[in-house]
Design an enzyme around this catalytic site. Structure first.
Site, PDB file in Angstrom:
ATOM      1  N   SER A 171       0.838  -1.198   0.000  1.00 58.56           N
ATOM      2  CA  SER A 171       0.000   0.000   0.000  1.00 58.56           C
ATOM      3  C   SER A 171       0.877   1.253   0.000  1.00 58.56           C
ATOM      4  O   SER A 171       1.699   1.422  -0.893  1.00 58.56           O
ATOM      5  CB  SER A 171      -0.959  -0.042   1.195  1.00 58.56           C
ATOM      6  N   GLU A 177      -8.964  -5.263  -4.595  1.00 60.11           N
ATOM      7  CA  GLU A 177      -8.391  -4.284  -3.671  1.00 60.11           C
ATOM      8  C   GLU A 177      -9.447  -3.403  -3.007  1.00 60.11           C
ATOM      9  O   GLU A 177      -9.441  -3.201  -1.790  1.00 60.11           O
ATOM     10  CB  GLU A 177      -7.394  -3.377  -4.421  1.00 60.11           C
ATOM     11  N   HIS A 221      -7.656  -5.462  -0.387  1.00 58.72           N
ATOM     12  CA  HIS A 221      -6.433  -4.779   0.007  1.00 58.72           C
ATOM     13  C   HIS A 221      -5.940  -5.324   1.341  1.00 58.72           C
ATOM     14  O   HIS A 221      -6.727  -5.590   2.242  1.00 58.72           O
ATOM     15  CB  HIS A 221      -6.737  -3.280   0.135  1.00 58.72           C
TER      16      HIS A 221
END
Length: 507
Positions: A196, A319, A418
């Site tokens: 990330s 995600e 995610h």
């Protein structure tokens, strides 16, 4: 039985005493830079100060200043002590050795606003037992790390600058180069990896001259080189920030007024600005400032700014499902998707939407929204970074992955969202936070984690993740052959699962 002696390591700044847990030695809260407080506040990191005697390195240091986050709560993470004196790192190693081991430096994520190196998600025992020395630094976050004060009156006299969080990461990498041999690590074989905002940081460091020579390989998980803002946007964020401080009753006329503001006032203004920007438009992120980040990172990568030979990059299949759960105010309707894509891409977005709707004819509004926004925010940037890196020539290689294991937790609504890949990389499936997010770890999950760890460690050691017991075969990625490892219930390789959709995105 006599307890094993606690390991002691000599650094250039003094001696440190860690702890031994099984076959692993752990050293925590090692200062890689001086505390950014007092006259150093909002300034670039300076070398750490020395100490006398033996410094205790058995407990984690404080995390960087940050607001409480629903994201961290969802991950089941606990909040350690918080302080501006946060520029420390943790090291996991199987001990000093004449045979230098590959070094892996983890840059944690958290939207540039939250996170800490001491999270149970990032425990380094499993990876260090596989033959690497693992380093996890903290770095300044939010306004403390990514607010650009250089446009304010008086800034030149006080030496604040941009990209402090990135500068911290570079300082940590310089510490690694200088000190890691004392822990059995090879300073000439360093791989940075992150997820990330950590991966987005690495994507920017790939185009940051100050990072040149500090790492030779990079692993980017759910992040690439597309999360930067220009100087104009940075100045607008700073203007909004100072206006928010003033609305709370503080007088702000110069850079000094921000630098000397109480930490809680800075965090309160940061929270307001971040909420106004939302999940899809981060206010606090790296700035293309013309100096530390001299140009758009993709252009810098294509120019071969940093001499990194090997890149491993990938994304998760769904995600955006995480963000739709964290923020129930997100509008994921078909109408909102149309408006968002057209606002971003103009009428060039119309054929893109038509193609996605044709390919995903049975998808719900949420599934279609997650696919389009996820591909635009994660899949496409990863593809573009890969092509830019390959375009620089010089024998550079890229390996791409697609993580599609879906978590059954929370009723299965998150899918392969995610951050779900991180515990598989660290082998922390059974830790309390990851277990809450993933559900009980079964044999299939442990097998996937084992394969991923073997491939990540092989990449750090040799530059290729193709390894027996890991993901094999795993051919390199290329513009003509988008060969991708698919990581899920089944592990295999083939053409990138989104290849047919990547082609329809406008340049």
């Amino acid at each position: 039985m006599t307890a094993p002696a606690r390991p002691v390591v000599e650094l250039s700044t003094g001696r440190v005493r860690g702890v031994r847990i099984g076959a692993v030695e752990v050293f925590r809260a090692l200062p890689y830079a001086a505390a950014p407080i007092g006259a150093r506040r909002f300034c670039p990191p300076e070398p750490p100060e020395s100490w006398a005697g033996v410094r205790d390195a058995s407990t984690p240091g404080p995390m960087a200043m940050q607001n409480e986050s629903s994201f961290q709560q969802l991950l089941g993470t606990t909040r350690p002590e918080m302080s501006e004196d946060c520029l420390t790192l943790d090291v996991w190693t199987s001990g000093p050795s004449d045979e230098r081991r590959p070094v892996m430096v983890w840059i944690h994520g958290g939207t540039f606003l939250t996170g800490t190196s001491s999270s149970s998600w990032y425990d380094g025992h499993a990876l260090s037992q596989r033959g690497v020395v693992l380093v996890c630094p903290n770095y300044r976050l939010g306004a403390f790390g990514f607010l650009d004060l250089t446009s304010l009156p008086g800034a030149d006299e006080l030496a604040p600058t941009s990209n402090l969080g990135l500068r911290d990461q570079v300082a940590a990498l310089r510490w690694v180069r200088a000190e890691i041999a004392a822990f059995g690590g090879d300073p000439d074989n360093v791989t940075v990896f992150g997820e990330s905002a950590g991966a987005m940081s690495i994507g920017t460091l790939l185009a940051t001259p100050d990072a040149n020579g500090l790492f030779g390989r990079a692993i980017l998980q759910s992040g690439a080189a597309s999360n930067v803002i220009d100087r104009g946007r940075a100045e607008r964020v700073t203007g909004q920030f100072t206006a928010t401080l003033e609305s709370a009753g503080r007088s702000v006329n110069t850079a000094l007024d921000v630098i000397t503001a109480p930490a809680d006032a800075i965090l309160a203004a940061q929270r307001t600005i971040a909420r106004q920007a939302g999940w899809l438009d981060l206010a606090f992120q790296p700035v293309v400032d013309g100096s530390f980040v001299p140009m758009d990172p993709l252009a810098g990568i294509a120019a071969g700014t940093v001499a990194t030979s090997d890149v491993l990059i990938g994304v998760n299949a769904e995600e955006m499902r995480l963000f739709s759960l964290i923020d129930p105010t997100l509008d994921t309707s078909a109408e909102a998707l149309d408006a968002l894509v057209i606002a971003t891409l103009g009428q060039r977005g119309r054929p893109l939407l038509d193609t996605y709707r044709a390919v995903m004819a049975s998808a719900s509004d949420l599934e279609l929204w997650a696919a389009v926004i996820g591909d635009g925010g994660f899949t496409l940037p990863a593809h573009r970074l890969a092509l830019a890196h390959l375009g620089a020539g010089g024998g550079r290689t890229v390996h791409q992955y697609w993580f599609e294991w879906a978590t059954p937790s929370f009723g299965g609504i998150l899918g392969a969202c995610h951050v779900v890949d991180v515990p598989f990389v660290f082998g922390t499936l059974d830790r309390a936070g990851p277990a809450l997010f993933l559900g009980p770890a079964d044999a299939e999950m442990h097998a996937l984690s084992d394969a991923i760890q073997k491939s990540w460690v092989a990449f750090a050691a040799t530059g290729t993740p193709d390894t027996p017991g890991g993901v094999s075969p795993w051919p390199p990625y290329g513009p003509a052959d988008l060969s991708t490892a698919v990581l899920g219930s089944d592990i295999g390789t083939g053409t990138h699962p989104r290849a047919h959709l990547l082609e329809v995105w406008p340049d």
